[in-house]
Design a protein around this motif. Structure first.
Motif, PDB file in Angstrom:
ATOM      1  N   PRO A 142       0.832  -1.209   0.000  1.00 47.52           N
ATOM      2  CA  PRO A 142       0.000   0.000   0.000  1.00 47.52           C
ATOM      3  C   PRO A 142       0.865   1.256   0.000  1.00 47.52           C
ATOM      4  O   PRO A 142       2.040   1.213   0.375  1.00 47.52           O
ATOM      5  N   THR A 143       0.274   2.368  -0.371  1.00 49.07           N
ATOM      6  CA  THR A 143       1.015   3.621  -0.531  1.00 49.07           C
ATOM      7  C   THR A 143       1.753   4.038   0.744  1.00 49.07           C
ATOM      8  O   THR A 143       2.916   4.467   0.692  1.00 49.07           O
ATOM      9  N   GLY A 144       1.104   3.907   1.894  1.00 49.12           N
ATOM     10  CA  GLY A 144       1.734   4.296   3.150  1.00 49.12           C
ATOM     11  C   GLY A 144       3.017   3.528   3.414  1.00 49.12           C
ATOM     12  O   GLY A 144       4.017   4.100   3.865  1.00 49.12           O
ATOM     13  N   GLU A 145       3.003   2.240   3.147  1.00 46.27           N
ATOM     14  CA  GLU A 145       4.194   1.422   3.375  1.00 46.27           C
ATOM     15  C   GLU A 145       5.280   1.730   2.347  1.00 46.27           C
ATOM     16  O   GLU A 145       6.476   1.666   2.663  1.00 46.27           O
ATOM     17  N   ILE A 146       4.880   2.056   1.125  1.00 47.30           N
ATOM     18  CA  ILE A 146       5.852   2.440   0.104  1.00 47.30           C
ATOM     19  C   ILE A 146       6.594   3.705   0.545  1.00 47.30           C
ATOM     20  O   ILE A 146       7.823   3.803   0.438  1.00 47.30           O
ATOM     21  N   VAL A 147       5.841   4.672   1.057  1.00 47.96           N
ATOM     22  CA  VAL A 147       6.451   5.914   1.554  1.00 47.96           C
ATOM     23  C   VAL A 147       7.417   5.608   2.701  1.00 47.96           C
ATOM     24  O   VAL A 147       8.535   6.144   2.751  1.00 47.96           O
ATOM     25  N   ALA A 148       7.012   4.739   3.607  1.00 52.93           N
ATOM     26  CA  ALA A 148       7.862   4.368   4.742  1.00 52.93           C
ATOM     27  C   ALA A 148       9.147   3.693   4.254  1.00 52.93           C
ATOM     28  O   ALA A 148      10.241   3.966   4.772  1.00 52.93           O
ATOM     29  N   VAL A 149       9.032   2.821   3.264  1.00 57.94           N
ATOM     30  CA  VAL A 149      10.208   2.137   2.723  1.00 57.94           C
ATOM     31  C   VAL A 149      11.185   3.147   2.130  1.00 57.94           C
ATOM     32  O   VAL A 149      12.403   3.060   2.352  1.00 57.94           O
ATOM     33  N   ILE A 150      10.667   4.129   1.384  1.00 59.52           N
ATOM     34  CA  ILE A 150      11.532   5.139   0.774  1.00 59.52           C
ATOM     35  C   ILE A 150      12.260   5.951   1.846  1.00 59.52           C
ATOM     36  O   ILE A 150      13.475   6.196   1.753  1.00 59.52           O
ATOM     37  N   LEU A 151      11.531   6.369   2.884  1.00 60.27           N
ATOM     38  CA  LEU A 151      12.138   7.178   3.952  1.00 60.27           C
ATOM     39  C   LEU A 151      13.189   6.380   4.727  1.00 60.27           C
ATOM     40  O   LEU A 151      14.259   6.907   5.057  1.00 60.27           O
ATOM     41  N   ILE A 152      12.891   5.114   5.004  1.00 64.91           N
ATOM     42  CA  ILE A 152      13.849   4.275   5.733  1.00 64.91           C
ATOM     43  C   ILE A 152      15.066   3.981   4.867  1.00 64.91           C
ATOM     44  O   ILE A 152      16.207   4.000   5.343  1.00 64.91           O
TER      45      ILE A 152
END
Length: 227
Positions: free
Chosen positions: A150-160
């Motif tokens: 999902p989009t939220g997890e994709i954003v989290a992956v990019i930030l991490i």
């Protein structure tokens, strides 16, 4: 999400191990500007990595790269193989430079940088002017694009992933903040060693990452083709 981060771990560590970027922060720290220019430099590295990978992920997912049977997904696998070959070629170039221990001339001007210029140098050295980091960030963007999250997890992956990519550069910055009086003594040795062994370090990284990217791309193509 954890599986995607694990898949990106090698790429993230390779991005983090950037000898010249680390030396640049060390020079800022030992000149007394680690808390100011060093902060701007590290932020520049992080912001570029996150923004660049984020744009690639947006493009990839908009084109359907998260579908394993789609053309964009297969295209990303081919790009990974090509990037792997490029990194192997760069390994040969770096190996030929292994006898050079000269500090790049641009480092001599780091003491005079303003905050804005320090941020810009961080942006440039973390991708546009880096023969190592730019292809790795492209590969990371492709990998994240393919993830069915999902989009939220994709954003989290990019930030991490961005944090993982700057952790080594941030170490001398942290030392300059926590122990400014001891920073010269602690970092003088690592600075000299990194400059002297820069080419060899980069050669090893290029070989490891080149083989990894080629292997990942070939494995995905084989899976998609039912081999």
């Amino acid at each position: 999400m954890l599986a995607v981060l694990a898949d990106l771990l090698t790429i993230g560590v390779a991005v983090a191990i950037s000898p010249l970027a680390i030396v640049a922060v060390i020079l800022m720290a030992t000149s007394g500007k680690g808390r100011t220019n060093g902060t701007a430099f590290v932020l520049g590295c992080y912001v570029f990595a996150v923004a660049f990978v984020g744009v690639l992920v947006l493009i990839g997912r908009a084109s359907g790269a998260d579908d394993p049977d789609s053309g964009p997904h297969l295209f990303i696998d081919v790009v990974e193989i090509v990037l792997g070959l490029i990194l192997l070629a760069l390994a040969v170039v770096q190996w030929r430079k292994r006898s050079s221990t000269e500090t790049p001339k641009w480092m001599s001007s780091l003491d005079d940088l303003s905050l804005a210029k320090a941020f810009l140098v961080g942006v440039l050295i973390s991708g546009p002017l880096s023969p190592k980091d730019l292809p790795l960030l492209v590969a990371a963007g492709g990998r994240i694009s393919q993830a069915a999250l999902p989009t939220g997890e994709i954003v989290a992956v990019i930030l991490i992933f961005g944090l993982l990519g700057v952790f080594a550069v941030a170490i001398p910055w942290v030392l300059s903040v926590l122990s400014p009086s001891q920073v010269e003594k602690k970092l003088a040795g690592p600075r000299t060693w990194l400059v002297a062994n820069h080419a060899v370090i980069m050669t090893v990284l290029f070989v490891i990452l080149g083989v990894k990217l080629m292997g990942s791309g070939i494995a995905d193509l084989a899976t998609a083709g039912g081999v």
